[in-house]
Structure formats: structure tokens, C-alpha cells
Design an enzyme around this catalytic site. Structure first.
Site, short mmCIF file in Angstrom:
data_model
loop_
_atom_site.label_atom_id
_atom_site.label_comp_id
_atom_site.label_asym_id
_atom_site.label_seq_id
_atom_site.Cartn_x
_atom_site.Cartn_y
_atom_site.Cartn_z
N GLU A 190 0.81 -1.22 0.00
CA GLU A 190 0.00 0.00 0.00
C GLU A 190 0.85 1.26 0.00
OE1 GLU A 190 -0.63 -2.64 1.84
OE2 GLU A 190 -2.74 -3.22 1.52
N MET A 247 23.51 9.34 4.11
CA MET A 247 23.23 10.59 4.81
C MET A 247 23.39 10.42 6.32
SD MET A 247 22.74 13.70 4.34
CE MET A 247 21.88 14.43 2.97
C1 LIG Z 1 11.58 5.78 6.18
C2 LIG Z 1 12.82 6.45 6.62
N1 LIG Z 1 13.60 5.87 7.55
C3 LIG Z 1 14.75 6.48 7.95
C4 LIG Z 1 15.12 7.67 7.42
C5 LIG Z 1 16.39 8.37 7.91
N2 LIG Z 1 17.36 8.51 6.81
C6 LIG Z 1 17.49 9.64 6.12
S1 LIG Z 1 18.61 9.53 4.89
C7 LIG Z 1 18.98 7.95 5.31
C8 LIG Z 1 20.01 7.18 4.55
C9 LIG Z 1 19.58 6.84 3.19
O1 LIG Z 1 20.49 5.92 2.66
P1 LIG Z 1 20.44 5.52 1.15
O2 LIG Z 1 19.05 5.21 0.74
O3 LIG Z 1 21.44 4.48 0.89
O4 LIG Z 1 20.81 6.87 0.41
P2 LIG Z 1 22.18 7.73 0.51
O5 LIG Z 1 22.02 8.70 1.64
O6 LIG Z 1 23.29 6.76 0.74
O7 LIG Z 1 22.25 8.42 -0.81
C10 LIG Z 1 18.22 7.53 6.41
C11 LIG Z 1 18.32 6.21 7.03
C12 LIG Z 1 14.26 8.25 6.46
N3 LIG Z 1 14.51 9.43 5.91
N4 LIG Z 1 13.15 7.60 6.06
#
Ligand SMILES: Cc1ncc(C[n+]2csc(CCOP(=O)(O)OP(=O)(O)O)c2C)c(N)n1
Lengths: 160, 565
Positions: free
Chosen positions: B54, B476
Site C-alpha cells: 500500500e 546521509m
Molecule cells: C523511512 C525512513 N527511515 C529512515 C530515514 C532516515 N534517513 C534519512 S537519509 C537515510 C540514509 C539513506 O540511505 P540511502 O538510501 O542508501 O541513500 P544515501 O544517503 O546513501 O544516498 C536515512 C536512514 C528516512 N529518511 N526515512
């Protein structure tokens, strides 16, 4: 600072929830809230007494409430000429010997005894919250067994 | 009042009302409480996209709404169906996207009695919807649906939930019903107050260093043409918010870049130094103005917003204007003033732009720089593709390095920052704009949150290019830990990863893994030249940070990692 905010809302289930939800989420402190029907069957009036830090906060409250679809009109009536009343029921410890004196204490507040028991009486008093606070202070010495207050309700005075 | 046909049940009436509303497609997922609705859908009329979760249905509807400007329509079942939809509803609320979401509900007699698959959807969605309804009588359906569409798509847009008990969707309609909306208390202000516009124009005429901050409100209000005419007529530079990107072409001389946490130095300095700030349709979010007290300290603040509650919420405003962005700009253009002399100010900004562009270590050829990937995609798509991102570092690099050209071009979760948004939102975007090239850019983390929606690509012929910028980490989070938590990379580095290319193959999509910096551009060129969905995993630097950056709570002029060319 204390603000009195009134909201006319559609009389649907859940609207009160929305209103308190908005206040709660923005961390506004509700001192009292009262709800009841108005002259129009489909509309209820909610009167909220809030403690806010500034006028700016009070304005935020009215804007956030106004944004709700089922909220028709919100007004901060604190600084406008308005009427406001609250009702309190107070059950007091009153052995027979003290009752005459109690009556004289009640008189200036125009409070009434509405129920009499063997050891207690129930007093009803209406007025502004400040008046009720003052009355409660005066009768506290008797021993308050129970108290219920309705919270404030009110609206703007008739234009003169 | 309309006479009932007697033969129609609630579900059929519902679908007929949706058709009248011009609904082109529905995103959804069936279940017990919506069986009658899916039964009615079986007879056809409105195409249905079957998501695999969903949350996917919701984000797809958001992507569709974002690129088309039309409301996204979703059906989910009661209980777990509705709770799975919550993230998407909250996301749409945050980014003011118009959605109409039907949640099945247990039959009326069971409501409030902990029936099988019952959840209090009204209570759950109240704070994350613009409005919600529970249908108590099937003859209210047409009115409620039409109200939901009106509420979702006007004023400040947003999601509306209609909770539909199963018995209501089954019962034959026998009474007369009303189709017209009945919303006396809902009258969004569209036209600006003339006096306020005059005040704004007087302030503009006297300004030496004016700046426009253009947010998503310009896109929602379809006002980018007026914005451009206005900015060019009065020579006012423009800063965008993340969600405002595309309101002006990034190659335009007046464009200073994105402001805020990972914005350009030029944009943030312009926000700091300006003497007049015209905020059009941005809500001064904390990623833009993380130190409200020090924000635009020398400026007279003008704030144009369709939502009166946004004005003064974060930043004290000297000239508030409650209006639709387009109406406000039109009126402003009809209020003649002598254009301010901004020559020196523009020169100053131009010089900064040349001196402090977004940068990265271009000399390093040992590893693939994620920023380089975005630049190549920008080139291959000529800055004309619809770009969809997930949330994280890759999202910020996309905002910094993709050359956006037009409104509705960037589909990204700005307010809620929802990982898992990218793939389903990309699907919805492509379905909404099939004539456009759509590229999804995701991280290896976010990809794993909603990758099940890859199943849709072949099934519905959705031609998406999906780029995974694989930095082997929740980049991030890792960046913040490295910057603010003594490099303690707590649970942010993946020890194992799935084989993303094999995952693509499992869904019968072309999959490729690119790891060689020397051949990257050529390989991407080949893949982008081919039609059909493709998943491209790019193994990028595992240590890169998004820069420059404003530390949370710092004012906009205190950027770290600014590189002087
Ligand atoms: C649903 C959700 N859980 C946790 C987060 C916290 N968060 C923000 S950015 C991030 C890392 C994202 O990692 P990735 O998808 O590998 O992207 P990158 O930053 O490496 O480009 C997290 C865990 C979020 N934004 N959304």
C-alpha cells in the site's frame, strides 16, 4: 497569558477531536474547553481558555483552527467586549452548626445551595472564572469534598 | 437532489462519481473490506494499478499528482491496508499533494468493537489529512467524494481520506442523493489584497538587494511563467527551495540555486544579505531557515502564501499576502513601479556564482563520484527528464547537480523525507507523464524499502530508468555520524547487500552494474539510448559527503565545506 477563544464548528462527530488535536500538536496548554449547541442545530460552539506565552501564539492558534474544514469561525474574544460565564458545583463539609454562616458567605457571590445532605451541602455558583476562583478560596476552609467546573463559555456582547 | 437508480450499490455509485470527476487511474491494493469496490471495478471503466504494497500505491499516486497537478486516487483495504498507507498520506500532507484515498472499513455494526482488520482510520489520519470522512450513509457518497476532490485540489492542496464501511459499499442506493458540495466554511483566499500588493511593490521599488524565494507554491499554483516575467521585468534574482526547483530554469541568469542546508553558497548568502525577501509559496521550512532568528537579518520580509497559517509561523513577516501565487504575481505585474536598480546586486551574485559553484573532486579518477553520475544524467537527458529521487545524499546531489528546467520536473519527498518514495513515485510519475523520460535516482538503502514495486514496470509497461547510487551505506546517516558523532558509524554501513542486478533480472528488467570511472559515461550513454525499463547500479565512492552544508541551527551564511574555485 490567558486567552478566550471561541470556535463555531460543524456539529459532526470528530470535530472536537480535530480541534483538541490541533491544540495538542502545537503544544498549547488548554485550561478549559466547553462545547454545546448554538442557535443553529448544525453548529456547535467550542469555548477554549488557553494559556499562551504571547499574542503571536494566540494568533497562531486561531489560524491553525480556522484551517480545519469543519471549523466555521474562530475568534479570540479576550480583548473584545464579551460575556463569559462558568458554573461550578462544590460539595462542602457542613455540619449543621456551620450552615447559617455559610449562607452569609455565599450571599455576595449569589451562590445557591442545590442539594442538602446530613454532613454536606452542594453549592452552585456561576460567574467569571475569577469570581469562582475567589469563591472557592473563601469556602475552602469548610473542606471541599468534591468540585466540578464546566469551563468558560461566552461570546461577544451585543453592539450598543 | 438526484433520484436513485435503485439498481446501483454504494461501490458502483462511488466509481461512477470518480468517472465524473475525470479520474484516469486508480492506485490500490484489494482486501476484505473493499471487495465490493473491487467487484465494481471488475466491470472496468477506470484502469487500476496494482501496487505490491500500500505504501507503493500511495507514493505512486503522489508521483502522478506531482507531475500532472491532478489528484491521485487510491484504494486500500481496512486495518493493515490503511496503516500501510499512513506513510504516504503523511508524505502528501507534508508536500501539499492532492490525493483522495479510500480506505475500506469493517461493516458499520463492527466499528469500534475491535472487529477483524479494524483500525481507527479516522483517528489515525486526522492529523495527517486536510480532511477526512467516514461514510455513514451511502447516499452521502457522491457529495463526500466531490467535497474530497474539491478540498484536495484547491487552496493549499493535500490528502483527503474517505473511510468506507463495507456495508455502505454494498447496500443498494434507494434514497435521493446530493452530488453538489456543501462547504460553506471552506473558502480559500485566492485573490490577494490590493493594498498589500501595492505595499510589496513599493518595497520592491525602493529595494537595492531584492531576492525572490520561490517554493512549491509556485508549482502548485502553476505560476512559473508569471514568476519569470516578474523576475525579469524587475531584475530580481531567484532562490529556490528544494521543492521549488524547476520554477525557473537552472541555466537562467537570475537563478541563484537552491537555498538552505545543502544549497548553494550564492543562494544562502543572497538570503542573508538581501534587503527585501519576496517569499512566494515556501513555508520557511527548517531545512531552509534553520536559524529563524538570524534569517535574512537585513530584509523586509514579504510572504505570499495561500495558507494564512503559514504566514508568521516561522519568520516574522512585514508584508503578509494571503493569495494563490499566480493571482498574486498577476496583480503585482499590473501594479506599475519603476524597476529597482539591482545591477550591482546582480553582479555581486553573478560573481559569487562563478566563484562558488557546487563542486567535488573532479580530479579523482580512482572511484566514481556520485555527483559525476548526476552530471552525466543531466547531459544525457538534456536537463529535460522528470527526475524522481528517494531520500538521502543522492537526493541532495540530484538537487545540486541536475540542471532542472521546468516546473513539475522534480519529484522528491521534501517535507517528510520518506525513504522508499523513489521507485513507486517514479512509477506514478511515468504513468502520469508517459511522453516524458523519467529517471529515478535512489540510494542502496531506500531502494530496499520499496523495491517490490519493480514488479509493476513490466506488467504495465512503465519505461523507467532507475539509478542506484550504491555507496554501501545509509550515506546521509553516515555523513552525520562522521560530522557530528565522532565518526561512530552506528548501524549505517551495510555488511551485506543483495545482488541488485539479479533483483532486476528477477523482475525481467535489464540490470547493469557500473563500477569503472573510465567507462561510466559511455556505458550510461548506451543504456540511456535503449528503450524499456532498466536498473543501473553504480558503485560510487563510499566516503563522499554532501557539501556545502549548514549545520543544523546555524544561520545561512555559516556554510561549511564551501570551495572557492
Ligand atoms: C523511512 C525512513 N527511515 C529512515 C530515514 C532516515 N534517513 C534519512 S537519509 C537515510 C540514509 C539513506 O540511505 P540511502 O538510501 O542508501 O541513500 P544515501 O544517503 O546513501 O544516498 C536515512 C536512514 C528516512 N529518511 N526515512
Amino acid at each position: 497569558m490567558k486567552r478566550i477563544i471561541t470556535a463555531c464548528v460543524n456539529n459532526y462527530s470528530g470535530v472536537l477531536n480535530r480541534v483538541t488535536g490541533v491544540l495538542n500538536r502545537r503544544q498549547f496548554n488548554i485550561e478549559s474547553i466547553s462545547v454545546g449547541p448554538t442557535e443553529a442545530t448544525s453548529i456547535s460552539r467550542i469555548t477554549i481558555v488557553l494559556n499562551v506565552a504571547s499574542l503571536f501564539e494566540a494568533e497562531q492558534v486561531t489560524k491553525q483552527l480556522n484551517k480545519q474544514i469543519d471549523v466555521i469561525k474562530v475568534s479570540d474574544i479576550t480583548d473584545e467586549p464579551h460575556v463569559e460565564r462558568e458554573l461550578a458545583l462544590i460539595k462542602l463539609n457542613t455540619p449543621a452548626a456551620t450552615r447559617a454562616e455559610l449562607l452569609s458567605v455565599m450571599e455576595p457571590f449569589r451562590a445557591n445551595i442545590i442539594d442538602v445532605g446530613a454532613k454536606t451541602v452542594v453549592v452552585q455558583v456561576t460567574g467569571t472564572s475569577e469570581k469562582i476562583d475567589a469563591f472557592v478560596d473563601v469556602v475552602r476552609a469548610y473542606g471541599i469534598k468534591q468540585m466540578a467546573r464546566t469551563g468558560v463559555t461566552g461570546f461577544l456582547r451585543s453592539s450598543k | 437532489m438526484i433520484e436513485a437508480t435503485k439498481s446501483e450499490n454504494g461501490s458502483q455509485l462511488l466509481l461512477r462519481t470518480l468517472k465524473k470527476q475525470g479520474v484516469e487511474m486508480i492506485f490500490g491494493y484489494p482486501g476484505g473490506a473493499v471487495l465490493p469496490l473491487y467487484d465494481a471495478l471488475y466491470d472496468g471503466g477506470i484502469p487500476h494499478i496494482l501496487a505490491r504494497h500500500e505504501q507503493g500505491a500511495l507514493h505512486a499516486a503522489e508521483g502522478y499528482a506531482k507531475v500532472t497537478g491532478k489528484p491521485g486516487v487510491v484504494i486500500v483495504t481496512s486495518g493493515p491496508g490503511a496503516t500501510n498507507a499512513i506513510t504516504g498520506i503523511a508524505d502528501a500532507m507534508s508536500d501539499s499533494l492532492p490525493l483522495v484515498v479510500f480506505t475500506g472499513q469493517v461493516a458499520t455494526p463492527g466499528i469500534g468493537k475491535d472487529a477483524f482488520q479494524e483500525a481507527d482510520v479516522m483517528g489515525l489520519t486526522m492529523p495527517i489529512t486536510k480532511n477526512n470522512y467516514q461514510v455513514r450513509d451511502s447516499k452521502d457518497l457522491p457529495r463526500m467524494i466531490n467535497e474530497a476532490f474539491q478540498i484536495a485540489t484547491t487552496g493549499r492542496k493535500g490528502p483527503v481520506v474517505i473511510d468506507l464501511p463495507k456495508d455502505i459499499s454494498l447496500v443498494k442506493i434507494s434514497e435521493k442523493y446530493q452530488e453538489t458540495v456543501d462547504l460553506p466554511s471552506y473558502q480559500p483566499t485566492v485573490e490577494p489584497n490590493t493594498l498589500q500588493i501595492q505595499k510589496m511593490m513599493t518595497a520592491l521599488a525602493a529595494a537595492k538587494k531584492p531576492v525572490i524565494l520561490a517554493g512549491a507554491g509556485v508549482i502548485h499554483g502553476e505560476a512559473s511563467t508569471e514568476l519569470l516575467v516578474f523576475a525579469e521585468k524587475y531584475n530580481v534574482p531567484i532562490v529556490n527551495t528544494l521543492l521549488g526547483l524547476g520554477t525557473i530554469s537552472s541555466v537562467h541568469e537570475l537563478f541563484l540555486g537552491m537555498g538552505g542546508m545543502h544549497g548553494s553558497y550564492t543562494a544562502n548568502m543572497a538570503l542573508t544579505e538581501c534587503d527585501l525577501l519576496l517569499n512566494i509559496g515556501s513555508r520557511f521550512d527548517d531545512r531552509l531557515a534553520s536559524a529563524p532568528k538570524d534569517f535574512a537579518p537585513n530584509a523586509t520580509i514579504v510572504h505570499i502564501d495561500i495558507d494564512p497559517a503559514e504566514i508568521g509561523k516561522v519568520i516574522e513577516t512585514a508584508i503578509p499576502i494571503v493569495a494563490d501565487a499566480k493571482a498574486a504575481l498577476k496583480k503585482a505585474l499590473n501594479t506599475p513601479i519603476t524597476p529597482p536598480d539591482t545591477q550591482e546586486w546582480r553582479q555581486q551574485n553573478k560573481a559569487r556564482k562563478a566563484q562558488y559553484p557546487f563542486s567535488y573532486d573532479r580530479e579523482n579518477t580512482d572511484e566514481i563520484k556520485p555527483q559525476k553520475v548526476i552530471e552525466i544524467i543531466g547531459k544525457l537527458t538534456n536537463g529535460e527528464a522528470i527526475i524522481v529521487t528517494d531520500v538521502g545524499q543522492h537526493q541532495m546531489w540530484t538537487a545540486q547537480f541536475y540542471p532542472f528546467r521546468y516546473a513539475h520536473q522534480l519529484v522528491t519527498s521534501g517535507g517528510l523525507g520518506t525513504m522508499g518514495y523513489g521507485i513507486p513515485a517514479g512509477i506514478g510519475a511515468k504513468l502520469g507523464a508517459p511522453e516524458k523520460e523519467v529517471v529515478v535516482i535512489v540510494g542502496d538503502g531506500g531502494f530496499q524499502m520499496t523495491n517490490q514495486e519493480l514488479a509493476i514496470l513490466n506488467e504495465y509497461g512503465v519505461d523507467l530508468k532507475i539509478i542506484i547510487l550504491n555507496n554501501q551505506s545509509l550515506g546521509m546517516v553516515r555523513q552525520w555520524q562522521e560530522k557530528f558523532h565522532n565518526e561512530r558509524r552506528s548501524e549505517s554501513v551495510f555488511r551485506t547487500q543483495p545482488d541488485f542486478v539479479k533483483m532486476a533480472e528477477a523482475y525481467q528488467i535489464k540490470g547493469s552494474r557500473l563500477a569503472n570511472p573510465a567507462t561510466l559515461e559511455q556505458e550510461l550513454t548506451t543504456i540511456f539510448a535503449e528503450k524499456g525499463p532498466a536498473l543501473i547500479e553504480v558503485l560510487v565512492s563510499t566516503t563522499e559527503h554532501v557539501l556545502p552544508m549548514i549545520a543544523p541551527g546555524s544561520p545561512n551564511d555559516q556554510m561549511i565545506g564551501v570551495v572557492n574555485r
